[in-house]
Design an enzyme around this catalytic site. Structure first.
Site, short mmCIF file in Angstrom:
data_model
loop_
_atom_site.label_atom_id
_atom_site.label_comp_id
_atom_site.label_asym_id
_atom_site.label_seq_id
_atom_site.Cartn_x
_atom_site.Cartn_y
_atom_site.Cartn_z
N GLU A 206 -32.53 92.81 -25.84
CA GLU A 206 -31.31 93.01 -26.70
C GLU A 206 -31.48 93.28 -28.03
O GLU A 206 -31.62 92.23 -28.98
CB GLU A 206 -30.55 91.55 -26.43
CG GLU A 206 -29.77 91.31 -25.18
CD GLU A 206 -28.87 89.91 -25.44
OE1 GLU A 206 -28.80 89.40 -26.69
OE2 GLU A 206 -28.19 89.98 -24.25
N GLU A 394 -28.30 89.92 -17.41
CA GLU A 394 -27.68 88.66 -17.77
C GLU A 394 -26.09 88.93 -17.66
O GLU A 394 -25.53 89.74 -18.01
CB GLU A 394 -28.02 88.35 -19.19
CG GLU A 394 -29.34 87.80 -19.69
CD GLU A 394 -29.49 87.43 -20.92
OE1 GLU A 394 -28.73 87.08 -21.72
OE2 GLU A 394 -30.74 87.49 -21.67
C1 GBH Z 1 -27.70 86.52 -24.82
O1 GBH Z 1 -27.29 87.08 -25.88
C2 GBH Z 1 -29.13 86.24 -24.90
O2 GBH Z 1 -30.19 87.28 -24.44
C3 GBH Z 1 -29.81 84.69 -24.40
O3 GBH Z 1 -30.81 84.44 -24.79
C4 GBH Z 1 -28.76 83.85 -24.59
O4 GBH Z 1 -28.99 82.65 -24.17
C5 GBH Z 1 -27.33 84.28 -23.94
O5 GBH Z 1 -27.07 85.55 -24.20
C6 GBH Z 1 -26.06 83.39 -24.14
O6 GBH Z 1 -25.70 83.48 -25.62
O7 GBH Z 1 -22.16 83.35 -32.87
O8 GBH Z 1 -20.90 85.30 -33.76
O9 GBH Z 1 -23.29 84.94 -34.35
C7 GBH Z 1 -25.87 87.67 -25.67
C8 GBH Z 1 -25.50 88.19 -26.93
C9 GBH Z 1 -25.42 88.10 -29.33
C10 GBH Z 1 -24.03 86.67 -27.80
C11 GBH Z 1 -25.01 87.20 -30.46
C12 GBH Z 1 -24.02 85.69 -29.03
C13 GBH Z 1 -23.79 85.53 -31.39
C14 GBH Z 1 -22.59 85.86 -31.96
N1 GBH Z 1 -25.41 87.38 -27.81
N2 GBH Z 1 -24.05 86.48 -30.27
S1 GBH Z 1 -22.09 84.73 -33.26
#
Ligand code: GBH
Length: 488
Positions: A206, A394
Protein backbone atom coordinates in the site's frame (compact mmCIF):
# COMPACT_ATOMS: atom_id res chain seq x y z
CA UNK A 1 -26.46 -28.96 3.12
CA UNK A 2 -28.19 -27.76 -0.02
CA UNK A 3 -25.34 -29.18 -2.08
CA UNK A 4 -25.57 -32.56 -0.40
CA UNK A 5 -29.31 -32.69 -0.82
CA UNK A 6 -29.21 -31.81 -4.46
CA UNK A 7 -26.40 -34.28 -5.04
CA UNK A 8 -28.48 -37.01 -3.45
CA UNK A 9 -31.45 -36.05 -5.61
CA UNK A 10 -29.28 -36.15 -8.72
CA UNK A 11 -27.82 -39.50 -7.71
CA UNK A 12 -31.30 -40.89 -7.39
CA UNK A 13 -32.28 -39.56 -10.77
CA UNK A 14 -29.08 -40.86 -12.31
CA UNK A 15 -29.73 -44.28 -10.86
CA UNK A 16 -33.25 -44.28 -12.26
CA UNK A 17 -31.96 -43.27 -15.68
CA UNK A 18 -29.41 -46.08 -15.66
CA UNK A 19 -32.23 -48.54 -15.01
CA UNK A 20 -34.00 -47.19 -18.03
CA UNK A 21 -36.96 -45.84 -16.10
CA UNK A 22 -39.28 -44.26 -18.59
CA UNK A 23 -41.34 -42.11 -16.27
CA UNK A 24 -38.68 -39.43 -15.68
CA UNK A 25 -39.84 -36.07 -16.95
CA UNK A 26 -37.79 -34.60 -19.80
CA UNK A 27 -36.46 -31.76 -17.70
CA UNK A 28 -35.18 -34.22 -15.13
CA UNK A 29 -33.47 -36.26 -17.86
CA UNK A 30 -31.58 -33.17 -18.97
CA UNK A 31 -30.57 -32.66 -15.38
CA UNK A 32 -29.34 -36.24 -15.21
CA UNK A 33 -27.02 -35.59 -18.13
CA UNK A 34 -25.70 -32.41 -16.55
CA UNK A 35 -25.15 -34.27 -13.32
CA UNK A 36 -22.32 -36.62 -14.24
CA UNK A 37 -20.20 -34.27 -12.10
CA UNK A 38 -21.54 -32.84 -8.84
CA UNK A 39 -23.18 -29.60 -9.93
CA UNK A 40 -21.11 -26.58 -8.92
CA UNK A 41 -23.12 -24.22 -6.82
CA UNK A 42 -23.73 -20.92 -8.60
CA UNK A 43 -21.94 -19.40 -5.63
CA UNK A 44 -18.80 -21.52 -5.80
CA UNK A 45 -15.19 -20.59 -6.61
CA UNK A 46 -12.87 -22.41 -9.00
CA UNK A 47 -11.19 -25.57 -7.72
CA UNK A 48 -7.90 -24.68 -6.07
CA UNK A 49 -8.96 -21.13 -5.19
CA UNK A 50 -6.57 -20.06 -2.44
CA UNK A 51 -8.30 -19.01 0.76
CA UNK A 52 -6.08 -17.25 3.26
CA UNK A 53 -5.74 -14.70 6.02
CA UNK A 54 -3.32 -11.82 6.46
CA UNK A 55 -1.43 -9.90 9.15
CA UNK A 56 1.57 -7.54 9.28
CA UNK A 57 4.69 -7.57 11.44
CA UNK A 58 4.32 -4.42 13.54
CA UNK A 59 0.61 -5.05 14.02
CA UNK A 60 1.00 -8.50 15.58
CA UNK A 61 4.55 -9.43 16.55
CA UNK A 62 5.52 -7.42 19.63
CA UNK A 63 9.04 -8.41 20.84
CA UNK A 64 10.32 -5.11 19.49
CA UNK A 65 13.70 -5.29 21.21
CA UNK A 66 14.40 -8.98 20.85
CA UNK A 67 17.07 -10.87 18.94
CA UNK A 68 18.73 -7.73 17.64
CA UNK A 69 15.72 -5.84 16.28
CA UNK A 70 16.18 -2.07 16.38
CA UNK A 71 13.38 0.53 16.23
CA UNK A 72 11.31 1.23 13.16
CA UNK A 73 9.60 4.54 12.41
CA UNK A 74 6.44 3.03 13.92
CA UNK A 75 8.15 2.41 17.27
CA UNK A 76 9.21 6.04 17.32
CA UNK A 77 5.83 7.32 16.17
CA UNK A 78 3.72 5.21 18.54
CA UNK A 79 5.94 6.25 21.46
CA UNK A 80 5.35 9.92 20.64
CA UNK A 81 2.45 11.04 22.85
CA UNK A 82 -0.71 11.98 21.01
CA UNK A 83 -0.02 10.13 17.77
CA UNK A 84 -1.94 6.89 18.41
CA UNK A 85 -5.31 6.41 20.13
CA UNK A 86 -4.76 6.01 23.87
CA UNK A 87 -1.01 6.24 23.16
CA UNK A 88 -0.97 2.54 22.33
CA UNK A 89 2.21 0.99 20.91
CA UNK A 90 3.18 -2.25 19.17
CA UNK A 91 5.59 -3.19 21.96
CA UNK A 92 3.59 -6.33 22.75
CA UNK A 93 0.71 -6.29 20.24
CA UNK A 94 -0.46 -9.93 19.86
CA UNK A 95 2.86 -11.29 21.09
CA UNK A 96 2.82 -13.30 17.89
CA UNK A 97 6.63 -13.46 17.95
CA UNK A 98 6.31 -15.92 20.83
CA UNK A 99 2.87 -17.34 20.08
CA UNK A 100 3.18 -18.04 16.35
CA UNK A 101 2.74 -21.77 16.78
CA UNK A 102 -0.65 -21.32 18.41
CA UNK A 103 -1.58 -18.78 15.75
CA UNK A 104 -0.77 -21.27 13.00
CA UNK A 105 -3.18 -23.67 14.73
CA UNK A 106 -5.90 -20.99 14.54
CA UNK A 107 -5.32 -20.86 10.78
CA UNK A 108 -5.41 -24.61 10.53
CA UNK A 109 -8.74 -24.71 12.34
CA UNK A 110 -10.14 -22.24 9.80
CA UNK A 111 -8.91 -24.46 7.00
CA UNK A 112 -6.95 -21.69 5.25
CA UNK A 113 -4.54 -22.78 2.56
CA UNK A 114 -2.33 -19.69 2.64
CA UNK A 115 -1.11 -17.03 5.07
CA UNK A 116 0.13 -13.57 4.17
CA UNK A 117 2.50 -12.12 6.77
CA UNK A 118 5.08 -9.38 6.59
CA UNK A 119 8.76 -9.39 7.45
CA UNK A 120 10.06 -6.66 9.74
CA UNK A 121 12.93 -4.99 7.90
CA UNK A 122 14.47 -3.81 11.21
CA UNK A 123 14.74 -7.42 12.39
CA UNK A 124 16.70 -8.42 9.31
CA UNK A 125 18.74 -5.24 8.81
CA UNK A 126 18.43 -3.40 12.14
CA UNK A 127 20.23 -0.37 10.70
CA UNK A 128 18.41 -0.53 7.38
CA UNK A 129 21.54 -1.55 5.53
CA UNK A 130 24.98 -2.93 6.34
CA UNK A 131 25.28 -6.21 8.22
CA UNK A 132 22.26 -8.54 8.26
CA UNK A 133 21.03 -9.94 11.56
CA UNK A 134 20.65 -13.69 11.11
CA UNK A 135 18.74 -14.04 14.39
CA UNK A 136 16.09 -11.67 13.10
CA UNK A 137 15.56 -13.63 9.91
CA UNK A 138 15.40 -16.84 11.94
CA UNK A 139 11.99 -15.93 13.30
CA UNK A 140 10.65 -16.08 9.74
CA UNK A 141 12.46 -19.37 9.14
CA UNK A 142 10.63 -20.81 12.14
CA UNK A 143 7.29 -19.33 11.06
CA UNK A 144 7.61 -20.58 7.48
CA UNK A 145 8.56 -24.08 8.63
CA UNK A 146 5.61 -24.16 11.01
CA UNK A 147 3.22 -23.05 8.26
CA UNK A 148 4.48 -25.64 5.80
CA UNK A 149 4.35 -28.39 8.43
CA UNK A 150 0.65 -27.53 8.76
CA UNK A 151 -0.06 -27.45 5.05
CA UNK A 152 -0.31 -23.65 4.77
CA UNK A 153 1.50 -21.78 1.98
CA UNK A 154 3.53 -18.78 3.13
CA UNK A 155 3.11 -15.48 1.23
CA UNK A 156 5.60 -12.86 2.48
CA UNK A 157 5.40 -9.06 2.27
CA UNK A 158 8.73 -7.25 2.58
CA UNK A 159 7.46 -3.83 3.59
CA UNK A 160 4.36 -3.23 5.63
CA UNK A 161 5.41 0.21 6.88
CA UNK A 162 8.00 -0.60 9.58
CA UNK A 163 10.93 1.27 8.03
CA UNK A 164 14.16 1.03 10.06
CA UNK A 165 14.41 4.28 12.02
CA UNK A 166 18.09 4.51 11.03
CA UNK A 167 17.06 5.11 7.41
CA UNK A 168 14.61 7.82 8.42
CA UNK A 169 17.37 9.48 10.46
CA UNK A 170 20.05 9.23 7.76
CA UNK A 171 18.31 10.53 4.66
CA UNK A 172 14.70 11.19 5.54
CA UNK A 173 13.50 7.66 4.80
CA UNK A 174 11.71 7.46 1.46
CA UNK A 175 12.80 11.01 0.69
CA UNK A 176 16.16 9.49 -0.08
CA UNK A 177 17.22 7.25 -2.91
CA UNK A 178 19.42 5.46 -0.40
CA UNK A 179 16.28 3.96 1.15
CA UNK A 180 15.16 2.58 -2.23
CA UNK A 181 18.58 1.03 -2.75
CA UNK A 182 18.70 -0.40 0.78
CA UNK A 183 15.25 -1.91 0.19
CA UNK A 184 16.55 -3.67 -2.90
CA UNK A 185 19.45 -5.18 -0.95
CA UNK A 186 17.18 -6.30 1.89
CA UNK A 187 14.82 -7.90 -0.65
CA UNK A 188 17.68 -9.79 -2.27
CA UNK A 189 18.88 -11.07 1.10
CA UNK A 190 15.43 -12.30 2.11
CA UNK A 191 14.91 -13.91 -1.30
CA UNK A 192 18.20 -15.74 -1.02
CA UNK A 193 17.26 -17.23 2.36
CA UNK A 194 13.53 -17.88 2.14
CA UNK A 195 12.57 -18.67 -1.46
CA UNK A 196 13.44 -22.32 -1.08
CA UNK A 197 10.13 -22.38 0.83
CA UNK A 198 8.36 -19.07 0.18
CA UNK A 199 7.18 -19.01 -3.42
CA UNK A 200 5.25 -15.71 -3.42
CA UNK A 201 6.77 -12.42 -2.37
CA UNK A 202 5.11 -9.01 -2.19
CA UNK A 203 7.49 -6.07 -2.28
CA UNK A 204 5.49 -3.22 -0.76
CA UNK A 205 2.15 -2.98 0.98
CA UNK A 206 0.00 0.00 0.00
CA UNK A 207 1.99 2.93 -1.31
CA UNK A 208 -1.39 4.60 -1.39
CA UNK A 209 -1.54 4.49 2.40
CA UNK A 210 1.92 4.86 3.95
CA UNK A 211 3.16 7.51 1.53
CA UNK A 212 0.12 9.73 1.73
CA UNK A 213 -0.55 9.29 5.45
CA UNK A 214 3.09 9.21 6.55
CA UNK A 215 4.79 11.78 4.32
CA UNK A 216 1.96 14.07 3.25
CA UNK A 217 -0.83 14.10 5.82
CA UNK A 218 1.31 13.14 8.80
CA UNK A 219 -1.14 10.90 10.67
CA UNK A 220 1.04 7.79 10.22
CA UNK A 221 4.79 7.33 10.80
CA UNK A 222 7.02 9.19 10.22
CA UNK A 223 4.38 11.89 10.73
CA UNK A 224 5.55 14.36 8.07
CA UNK A 225 3.72 16.93 6.00
CA UNK A 226 6.20 17.39 3.22
CA UNK A 227 5.89 20.22 0.72
CA UNK A 228 4.88 18.97 -2.77
CA UNK A 229 8.33 18.81 -4.34
CA UNK A 230 9.80 16.65 -1.58
CA UNK A 231 6.65 14.55 -1.39
CA UNK A 232 6.64 13.75 -5.12
CA UNK A 233 10.29 12.76 -4.79
CA UNK A 234 9.39 10.38 -1.93
CA UNK A 235 6.65 8.79 -4.04
CA UNK A 236 9.12 8.29 -6.86
CA UNK A 237 11.71 6.73 -4.54
CA UNK A 238 9.01 4.39 -3.25
CA UNK A 239 8.14 2.92 -6.62
CA UNK A 240 11.84 2.84 -7.48
CA UNK A 241 12.47 0.81 -4.31
CA UNK A 242 9.75 -1.60 -5.40
CA UNK A 243 11.42 -2.04 -8.81
CA UNK A 244 14.87 -2.55 -7.32
CA UNK A 245 13.38 -5.18 -5.01
CA UNK A 246 11.73 -7.01 -7.93
CA UNK A 247 15.09 -7.16 -9.71
CA UNK A 248 16.92 -8.30 -6.58
CA UNK A 249 14.36 -11.06 -5.93
CA UNK A 250 14.73 -12.28 -9.52
CA UNK A 251 18.51 -12.27 -9.15
CA UNK A 252 18.68 -14.03 -5.76
CA UNK A 253 15.46 -16.07 -5.56
CA UNK A 254 15.21 -19.75 -6.36
CA UNK A 255 13.66 -20.60 -9.75
CA UNK A 256 9.88 -20.52 -9.53
CA UNK A 257 9.76 -17.57 -7.13
CA UNK A 258 6.85 -15.27 -7.97
CA UNK A 259 7.00 -11.54 -7.30
CA UNK A 260 4.28 -8.92 -7.00
CA UNK A 261 3.06 -6.17 -4.70
CA UNK A 262 0.01 -5.50 -2.53
CA UNK A 263 -1.54 -2.18 -3.46
CA UNK A 264 -4.69 -0.52 -2.16
CA UNK A 265 -5.42 1.08 -5.46
CA UNK A 266 -8.29 3.50 -5.64
CA UNK A 267 -10.99 1.48 -7.39
CA UNK A 268 -13.42 3.40 -9.55
CA UNK A 269 -16.86 1.80 -9.21
CA UNK A 270 -19.35 2.80 -11.92
CA UNK A 271 -22.38 4.54 -10.41
CA UNK A 272 -24.53 2.58 -12.85
CA UNK A 273 -23.30 -0.51 -14.66
CA UNK A 274 -23.65 0.69 -18.21
CA UNK A 275 -21.07 1.26 -20.92
CA UNK A 276 -20.39 4.96 -20.35
CA UNK A 277 -20.01 4.78 -16.57
CA UNK A 278 -17.97 1.58 -16.75
CA UNK A 279 -15.58 3.24 -19.20
CA UNK A 280 -15.35 6.28 -16.91
CA UNK A 281 -14.63 4.09 -13.87
CA UNK A 282 -11.84 2.36 -15.74
CA UNK A 283 -10.29 5.67 -16.81
CA UNK A 284 -10.52 6.98 -13.26
CA UNK A 285 -8.77 3.89 -11.92
CA UNK A 286 -5.85 4.33 -14.31
CA UNK A 287 -5.61 8.06 -13.71
CA UNK A 288 -5.99 8.24 -9.93
CA UNK A 289 -3.37 5.51 -9.39
CA UNK A 290 -0.89 7.17 -11.78
CA UNK A 291 1.84 7.64 -9.16
CA UNK A 292 1.87 4.00 -8.02
CA UNK A 293 0.23 1.09 -9.79
CA UNK A 294 -0.08 2.77 -13.19
CA UNK A 295 3.59 3.72 -13.49
CA UNK A 296 4.58 0.28 -12.18
CA UNK A 297 2.44 -1.44 -14.82
CA UNK A 298 3.06 0.98 -17.72
CA UNK A 299 6.62 2.27 -17.18
CA UNK A 300 5.68 5.92 -17.46
CA UNK A 301 3.87 8.59 -15.54
CA UNK A 302 0.63 9.65 -17.22
CA UNK A 303 0.57 13.08 -18.87
CA UNK A 304 -2.15 14.12 -16.46
CA UNK A 305 0.01 13.26 -13.42
CA UNK A 306 3.03 15.06 -14.86
CA UNK A 307 0.81 18.09 -15.43
CA UNK A 308 -0.53 17.88 -11.86
CA UNK A 309 3.02 17.87 -10.44
CA UNK A 310 4.09 20.78 -12.66
CA UNK A 311 7.33 22.42 -11.52
CA UNK A 312 7.42 20.18 -8.44
CA UNK A 313 7.97 17.00 -10.47
CA UNK A 314 11.06 14.97 -9.56
CA UNK A 315 13.81 14.26 -12.07
CA UNK A 316 12.91 10.94 -13.66
CA UNK A 317 15.32 9.00 -15.87
CA UNK A 318 14.45 6.41 -18.48
CA UNK A 319 16.49 3.96 -16.45
CA UNK A 320 14.38 4.63 -13.34
CA UNK A 321 11.21 3.96 -15.30
CA UNK A 322 12.60 0.69 -16.58
CA UNK A 323 13.42 -0.43 -13.05
CA UNK A 324 10.02 0.69 -11.70
CA UNK A 325 8.16 -1.28 -14.36
CA UNK A 326 10.13 -4.53 -13.97
CA UNK A 327 7.63 -7.23 -15.01
CA UNK A 328 5.59 -8.80 -12.21
CA UNK A 329 4.21 -12.32 -11.88
CA UNK A 330 1.03 -11.19 -10.16
CA UNK A 331 -0.73 -8.17 -8.72
CA UNK A 332 -2.12 -8.13 -5.18
CA UNK A 333 -4.91 -5.72 -4.35
CA UNK A 334 -6.06 -4.65 -0.89
CA UNK A 335 -9.69 -3.71 -1.34
CA UNK A 336 -12.01 -2.29 1.28
CA UNK A 337 -14.16 0.58 0.09
CA UNK A 338 -15.55 1.88 -3.22
CA UNK A 339 -14.89 5.18 -4.98
CA UNK A 340 -17.96 5.91 -7.09
CA UNK A 341 -17.35 7.33 -10.53
CA UNK A 342 -19.60 8.69 -13.28
CA UNK A 343 -18.99 9.65 -16.87
CA UNK A 344 -18.36 13.36 -17.36
CA UNK A 345 -18.10 15.68 -20.33
CA UNK A 346 -14.87 17.31 -19.08
CA UNK A 347 -11.40 16.50 -20.47
CA UNK A 348 -10.72 13.58 -18.12
CA UNK A 349 -14.00 11.89 -19.09
CA UNK A 350 -14.90 11.02 -15.50
CA UNK A 351 -15.92 12.55 -12.19
CA UNK A 352 -15.62 11.08 -8.71
CA UNK A 353 -18.96 11.14 -6.92
CA UNK A 354 -18.47 11.83 -3.19
CA UNK A 355 -20.53 9.66 -0.86
CA UNK A 356 -23.54 11.53 0.49
CA UNK A 357 -23.61 11.98 4.27
CA UNK A 358 -26.19 9.21 4.56
CA UNK A 359 -23.96 6.63 2.82
CA UNK A 360 -23.48 3.63 5.17
CA UNK A 361 -20.10 2.68 6.56
CA UNK A 362 -18.80 0.06 8.94
CA UNK A 363 -17.61 1.11 12.40
CA UNK A 364 -14.44 2.68 10.91
CA UNK A 365 -15.71 5.92 9.39
CA UNK A 366 -13.61 5.46 6.22
CA UNK A 367 -14.90 1.94 5.60
CA UNK A 368 -17.83 2.63 3.31
CA UNK A 369 -19.78 -0.46 2.41
CA UNK A 370 -19.63 -1.20 -1.32
CA UNK A 371 -19.36 -4.89 -2.16
CA UNK A 372 -19.14 -4.27 -5.90
CA UNK A 373 -15.64 -2.83 -5.38
CA UNK A 374 -14.51 -6.46 -5.06
CA UNK A 375 -15.88 -7.06 -8.55
CA UNK A 376 -14.55 -3.91 -10.23
CA UNK A 377 -11.12 -3.84 -8.58
CA UNK A 378 -9.77 -7.04 -10.08
CA UNK A 379 -11.80 -6.46 -13.24
CA UNK A 380 -10.06 -3.12 -13.94
CA UNK A 381 -6.61 -4.48 -13.08
CA UNK A 382 -7.04 -7.43 -15.47
CA UNK A 383 -8.41 -5.25 -18.26
CA UNK A 384 -6.19 -2.16 -17.94
CA UNK A 385 -2.89 -4.04 -17.67
CA UNK A 386 -3.64 -7.50 -18.98
CA UNK A 387 -2.78 -9.08 -15.62
CA UNK A 388 -3.18 -12.85 -15.57
CA UNK A 389 -2.76 -13.55 -11.86
CA UNK A 390 -4.49 -11.44 -9.25
CA UNK A 391 -4.83 -11.89 -5.49
CA UNK A 392 -7.07 -10.06 -3.10
CA UNK A 393 -4.31 -9.51 -0.57
CA UNK A 394 -6.59 -7.83 1.98
CA UNK A 395 -10.30 -7.42 2.52
CA UNK A 396 -12.28 -7.38 5.74
CA UNK A 397 -13.84 -5.03 8.23
CA UNK A 398 -13.70 -3.61 11.70
CA UNK A 399 -16.60 -4.20 14.08
CA UNK A 400 -17.42 -3.15 17.63
CA UNK A 401 -16.87 -6.78 18.64
CA UNK A 402 -18.17 -6.57 22.18
CA UNK A 403 -18.22 -10.05 23.77
CA UNK A 404 -21.72 -11.21 24.77
CA UNK A 405 -22.63 -12.53 28.22
CA UNK A 406 -21.51 -16.01 27.16
CA UNK A 407 -18.09 -14.61 26.22
CA UNK A 408 -18.65 -15.07 22.50
CA UNK A 409 -18.50 -12.38 19.82
CA UNK A 410 -21.50 -12.43 17.48
CA UNK A 411 -20.13 -10.15 14.75
CA UNK A 412 -23.07 -10.35 12.39
CA UNK A 413 -22.01 -7.04 10.80
CA UNK A 414 -18.67 -8.58 9.73
CA UNK A 415 -20.48 -11.62 8.32
CA UNK A 416 -22.87 -9.33 6.45
CA UNK A 417 -19.92 -7.43 5.00
CA UNK A 418 -17.99 -10.57 4.02
CA UNK A 419 -20.98 -12.35 2.51
CA UNK A 420 -21.76 -9.38 0.28
CA UNK A 421 -18.16 -8.71 -0.74
CA UNK A 422 -17.46 -12.39 -1.44
CA UNK A 423 -20.58 -12.58 -3.60
CA UNK A 424 -19.10 -9.88 -5.81
CA UNK A 425 -15.72 -11.61 -5.87
CA UNK A 426 -17.47 -14.79 -6.93
CA UNK A 427 -19.17 -12.83 -9.70
CA UNK A 428 -15.73 -11.67 -10.89
CA UNK A 429 -14.22 -15.17 -11.05
CA UNK A 430 -17.38 -16.47 -12.71
CA UNK A 431 -16.84 -13.79 -15.38
CA UNK A 432 -13.32 -15.13 -15.92
CA UNK A 433 -11.37 -12.44 -14.03
CA UNK A 434 -8.18 -14.29 -13.01
CA UNK A 435 -8.37 -13.91 -9.23
CA UNK A 436 -6.45 -16.82 -7.72
CA UNK A 437 -6.86 -16.22 -4.02
CA UNK A 438 -8.27 -14.12 -1.20
CA UNK A 439 -6.57 -13.13 2.07
CA UNK A 440 -9.00 -12.00 4.72
CA UNK A 441 -7.77 -9.12 6.91
CA UNK A 442 -7.21 -10.19 9.56
CA UNK A 443 -6.51 -13.49 11.28
CA UNK A 444 -6.90 -11.77 14.66
CA UNK A 445 -7.42 -8.36 16.23
CA UNK A 446 -4.21 -6.35 16.21
CA UNK A 447 -2.54 -2.93 16.42
CA UNK A 448 -4.59 -0.86 13.98
CA UNK A 449 -1.98 1.89 13.42
CA UNK A 450 -3.19 5.33 14.52
CA UNK A 451 -6.37 3.74 15.88
CA UNK A 452 -4.32 1.63 18.29
CA UNK A 453 -6.27 -1.31 19.71
CA UNK A 454 -9.59 0.52 19.51
CA UNK A 455 -10.44 -0.92 16.13
CA UNK A 456 -10.76 -4.68 15.74
CA UNK A 457 -10.43 -6.37 12.33
CA UNK A 458 -9.86 -9.98 13.42
CA UNK A 459 -11.66 -13.25 12.87
CA UNK A 460 -10.36 -14.01 16.36
CA UNK A 461 -11.02 -11.78 19.32
CA UNK A 462 -7.86 -10.97 21.25
CA UNK A 463 -8.08 -10.22 24.94
CA UNK A 464 -4.93 -8.10 25.21
CA UNK A 465 -4.66 -8.56 28.98
CA UNK A 466 -4.31 -12.32 28.69
CA UNK A 467 -3.45 -12.71 24.97
CA UNK A 468 -6.30 -15.18 24.75
CA UNK A 469 -7.66 -15.63 21.21
CA UNK A 470 -11.33 -16.54 20.76
CA UNK A 471 -12.89 -17.28 17.38
CA UNK A 472 -15.71 -14.86 16.55
CA UNK A 473 -18.86 -15.97 14.76
CA UNK A 474 -17.23 -14.70 11.53
CA UNK A 475 -14.48 -17.33 11.97
CA UNK A 476 -17.16 -20.03 11.75
CA UNK A 477 -18.59 -18.28 8.69
CA UNK A 478 -15.20 -18.16 6.96
CA UNK A 479 -14.52 -21.81 7.82
CA UNK A 480 -17.79 -22.66 6.11
CA UNK A 481 -16.87 -20.62 3.00
CA UNK A 482 -13.52 -22.39 2.75
CA UNK A 483 -14.96 -25.86 3.30
CA UNK A 484 -17.62 -25.34 0.60
CA UNK A 485 -15.35 -23.27 -1.67
CA UNK A 486 -18.42 -21.11 -2.11
CA UNK A 487 -20.15 -18.09 -0.63
CA UNK A 488 -21.92 -19.33 2.49
C1 GBH B 1 -4.93 -1.73 5.33
O1 GBH B 1 -5.04 -0.42 4.91
C2 GBH B 1 -3.57 -2.00 5.93
O2 GBH B 1 -2.72 -2.65 4.99
C3 GBH B 1 -3.62 -2.80 7.17
O3 GBH B 1 -2.38 -2.75 7.80
C4 GBH B 1 -4.74 -2.30 8.05
O4 GBH B 1 -4.75 -2.91 9.30
C5 GBH B 1 -6.03 -2.56 7.33
O5 GBH B 1 -6.03 -1.95 6.10
C6 GBH B 1 -7.27 -2.08 8.06
O6 GBH B 1 -7.27 -0.69 8.14
O7 GBH B 1 -8.62 7.24 9.21
O8 GBH B 1 -9.07 8.83 7.45
O9 GBH B 1 -6.81 8.46 8.16
C7 GBH B 1 -6.26 -0.08 4.26
C8 GBH B 1 -6.22 1.31 3.72
C9 GBH B 1 -5.74 3.52 4.34
C10 GBH B 1 -7.51 2.36 5.37
C11 GBH B 1 -5.77 4.53 5.46
C12 GBH B 1 -7.54 3.36 6.49
C13 GBH B 1 -7.08 5.60 7.14
C14 GBH B 1 -8.02 6.68 6.76
N1 GBH B 1 -6.22 2.25 4.79
N2 GBH B 1 -7.09 4.63 6.03
S1 GBH B 1 -8.12 7.89 7.98
Amino acid sequence: MTDQLSRRTFAKLAGAAALGASNIPLVAQAQVEAATLPPPSPRSFPTGFLWGTATASYQVEGAVAEDGRLPSIWDTFSHTPGKVAKNATGDVADDHYHRYKGDVQLMKALGVKAYRFSIAWPRVFPNGSGAPNAKGLDFYNRLVDELLANGIQPFATLYHWDLPQALQDRGGGWESRETAEAFGKYAGYVAQHLTDRVKHIFTINEFGAFMELGYNIGVHAPGLKLPPKRFYQARHNGVLGHGLAVQAIRASGKPGTKVGLAENLVVGVPVIENAEHIAAAEKATRDINAQYLTVIMEGKYTDAYIARMGANAPRVTADDLKIISSPLDFVGTNIYQPTFVRADAGPSGYAVVPNPPSYPHMISPWLFMGPEVLYWGPHHVAKLWNVKEIYITENGTSSSDVPAADGKVYDTDRIMYLRNYLSQLQRAVADGVPVKGYFLWSLMDNFEWADGYENRFGLHYVDYATQRRTPKLSAAFYREVIARNAVA
